[in-house]
Design a protein around this motif. Structure first.
Motif, PDB file in Angstrom:
ATOM      1  N   PRO A 204       0.866  -1.089  -0.179  1.00  0.00           N
ATOM      2  CA  PRO A 204      -0.136  -0.135  -0.097  1.00  0.00           C
ATOM      3  C   PRO A 204       0.836   1.176  -0.029  1.00  0.00           C
ATOM      4  N   THR A 205       0.373   2.152  -0.943  1.00  0.00           N
ATOM      5  CA  THR A 205       1.606   3.417  -0.928  1.00  0.00           C
ATOM      6  C   THR A 205       0.788   4.522  -1.110  1.00  0.00           C
ATOM      7  N   ALA A 206       0.891   5.803  -0.278  1.00  0.00           N
ATOM      8  CA  ALA A 206       0.186   6.888  -0.557  1.00  0.00           C
ATOM      9  C   ALA A 206       1.094   8.166  -0.886  1.00  0.00           C
ATOM     10  N   GLY A 207       0.537   9.243  -1.096  1.00  0.00           N
ATOM     11  CA  GLY A 207       1.131  10.142  -1.496  1.00  0.00           C
ATOM     12  C   GLY A 207       0.835  11.599  -0.741  1.00  0.00           C
ATOM     13  N   VAL A 208       1.780  12.398  -0.315  1.00  0.00           N
ATOM     14  CA  VAL A 208       1.380  13.552   0.288  1.00  0.00           C
ATOM     15  C   VAL A 208       2.220  15.003  -0.347  1.00  0.00           C
ATOM     16  N   THR A 209       1.800  15.896  -0.029  1.00  0.00           N
ATOM     17  CA  THR A 209       2.615  17.287  -0.480  1.00  0.00           C
ATOM     18  C   THR A 209       3.992  17.298   0.228  1.00  0.00           C
ATOM     19  N   ARG A 210       4.723  18.238  -0.255  1.00  0.00           N
ATOM     20  CA  ARG A 210       6.103  18.428   0.210  1.00  0.00           C
ATOM     21  C   ARG A 210       5.830  18.843   1.752  1.00  0.00           C
ATOM     22  N   GLN A 211       5.048  19.889   2.020  1.00  0.00           N
ATOM     23  CA  GLN A 211       4.920  20.414   3.238  1.00  0.00           C
ATOM     24  C   GLN A 211       4.663  19.203   4.253  1.00  0.00           C
ATOM     25  N   VAL A 212       3.642  18.249   4.072  1.00  0.00           N
ATOM     26  CA  VAL A 212       3.144  17.332   4.948  1.00  0.00           C
ATOM     27  C   VAL A 212       4.388  16.427   5.162  1.00  0.00           C
TER      28      VAL A 212
END
Length: 503
Positions: A204-212
């Motif tokens: 399972p793979t998620a993506g987040v912003t640079r700030q997060v």
């Protein structure tokens, strides 16, 4: 092999092939046929957008595999049949990815993010494990050596975007024992990513912003929960193909737009605008125009699931049938509310990204520049990054080009001074959201781009000599054979949904 290496080898091989096959420079371009564009008004284009909006209102969306998409196919095909085109709606099947729910938390507090497309599902309730953090280097998380001194076993690993595909980062982390992965952006803005296909998905793979991501990077050891509830289902859907009954059928001009939306809404800019503009041009041209070359219009299904409809179409053609296609023109989002005015960089004069298109793509770029300049618009280049339906055409050596007004990218100060609009904001703030509705369209951009696409399509229906630069079918076959494997190598990992990056 790096893209730079592929590009260098391709450039050398193409130059040799051009000298051997052409023996001379390509002829000058024929002027685009402005008459067709002049006959199209924005109201008739907008009428098609209203139809797409009402279809979505009735059915919830216009996504492939859903009733709203089938209704959109019937609407477009019905209009074209009534105009006298030879129309077909061939079916194809594929494995569609459905994300039913997603949640991410750290230390019991929710964290904003999203699952990468084709992320495997977690058990109900998600995966909870300590957070490990990949060191930031030139190849973050791309090889096992990047984790020297870091124990990933039984953890959720946080890794920065860059240098390799998301699927490769997840695979390396999985082999080192990670339970799940979180990839954070290396630039501002959301991370719209994909693992490419189900076969490439490991954990399972998620993506987040640079700030997060930068905030999480200081919280190694914190309990993190990644909850992805997803599934794969076999979906059968359709493309729409409409060809004129006049003109040469061994030198066909193709023009296409994807007809499907994302499941979140109506998809009026993405890609109702391209679909409506193309439909207006086709209907104005008519099914039996006075043309030298036949024109084949296409409305693709399942673009948002990985360019599936266009890819299956091209892969279903024999080499001889591919040779019958002189060129391909693509129109994906031509009415973004904070519009940019872009055409695909066929000659790689911008020096950005993947490189030039097959021979003839540079001339297509110039013809769009000229056509839009006649209407008072200065175009800028955009990279052939593989994120829309030209991808498979390029991969087999068919020259390509098109128009685009921007998606999640941010308009610069220079672009705002050139075109108007708001600098520092995305070209389409409602991209891939429920807000992509009738209120999310710049009608001026829609009008100008529709007229420009009609001008260029009609010009090529008259003559493609400037693009092909060759007199015989045998010469065209020789050049495409020389280019095909090199272009396919460059785009082999680039067949991704519009708005979803592999790396």
């Amino acid at each position: 092999m790096s893209l730079r290496t592929i590009r260098s080898r391709r450039s050398a091989a193409t130059a040799i092939a051009l000298v051997a096959v052409l023996g001379a420079a390509a002829p000058a371009a024929a002027a685009p046929d402005r008459e067709l564009g002049d006959r199209i008004g924005v109201n008739e284009v907008n009428r098609h957008l209203i139809a797409f909006q009402r279809i979505a209102d009735i059915h919830g969306n216009r996504a492939s595999g859903h009733p709203g998409y089938e209704a959109s196919v019937d609407y477009v095909a019905g209009k074209l049949r009534a105009a006298g085109f030879d129309v077909s709606t061939p079916e194809f099947s594929y494995q569609a990815y459905f994300l039913d729910s997603f949640a991410l938390s750290a230390g019991g507090q929710p964290v904003e993010g999203d699952a990468l497309e084709y992320s495997p599902a977690t058990p109900p309730g998600g995966v909870t494990a300590p957070l490990s953090v990949a060191p930031v280097d030139d190849t973050p998380g791309c090889e096992a050596a990047d984790y020297a001194g870091t124990d990933l076993a039984g953890t959720v690993v946080l890794v920065q975007r860059g240098a390799c595909n998301f699927s490769e980062k997840a695979r390396v982390a999985s082999e080192l024992g990670a339970e799940a992965a979180i990839v954070y952006n290396n630039v501002d803005g959301p991370l719209n990513g994909t693992l490419g296909d189900p076969a490439a998905a490991t954990i399972p793979t998620a993506g987040v912003t640079r700030q997060v991501g930068e905030q999480l990077a200081g919280r190694a050891g914190t309990e993190v929960t990644v909850d992805v509830q997803s599934r794969l289902e076999s979906v059968t859907t359709r493309n729409v193909l409409a060809q004129t009954r006049t003109g040469r059928t061994d030198n066909v001009v193709m023009a296409g737009a994807h007809l499907d939306s994302v499941p979140d809404g109506a998809g009026i800019n993405d890609n109702g605008t391209g679909s409506a503009g193309l439909l207006a041009a086709a209907l104005e041209m008519g099914g039996s125009p006075d043309v030298h070359n036949a024109v084949r219009f296409a409305w693709w299904g399942a673009e948002e699931s990985g360019l599936v409809g266009s890819t299956k179409y091209v892969q279903g053609l024999s080499f001889e049938q591919q040779l019958d296609i002189a060129l391909y023109l693509n129109f994906d989002m031509i009415g973004s509310p904070n519009a940019g005015y872009f055409t695909f960089d066929g000659d790689d004069s911008d020096g950005v990204g993947a490189g030039e298109g097959p021979y003839g793509s540079a001339q297509i770029e110039q013809d769009f520049i000229d056509a839009m300049a006649r209407r008072g618009v200065e175009l800028r280049g955009t990279d052939f990054n593989g994120r829309s339906d030209y991808g498979e055409f390029i991969a087999v050596g068919i020259p390509a080009g098109g128009l685009f007004t921007g998606a999640e990218g941010v308009k610069t100060e220079e672009e705002a001074a050139l075109w108007g609009g708001t600098a520092g904001e995305s070209y389409d703030p409602h991209y891939h959201t429920a807000g992509d509705d009738l209120g999310n369209v710049d009608r001026r951009a829609l009008k100008l781009n529709t007229k420009g696409l009609a001008d260029v399509v009609a010009g090529y229906a008259r003559s493609t000599e400037a693009v092909n630069g060759m007199r015989t079918r045998a010469e065209r076959a020789e050049l495409r054979a020389a280019q095909g494997s090199l272009m396919a190598a460059r785009l082999d990992t680039a067949k991704v949904p519009h708005g979803h990056d592999l790396s």
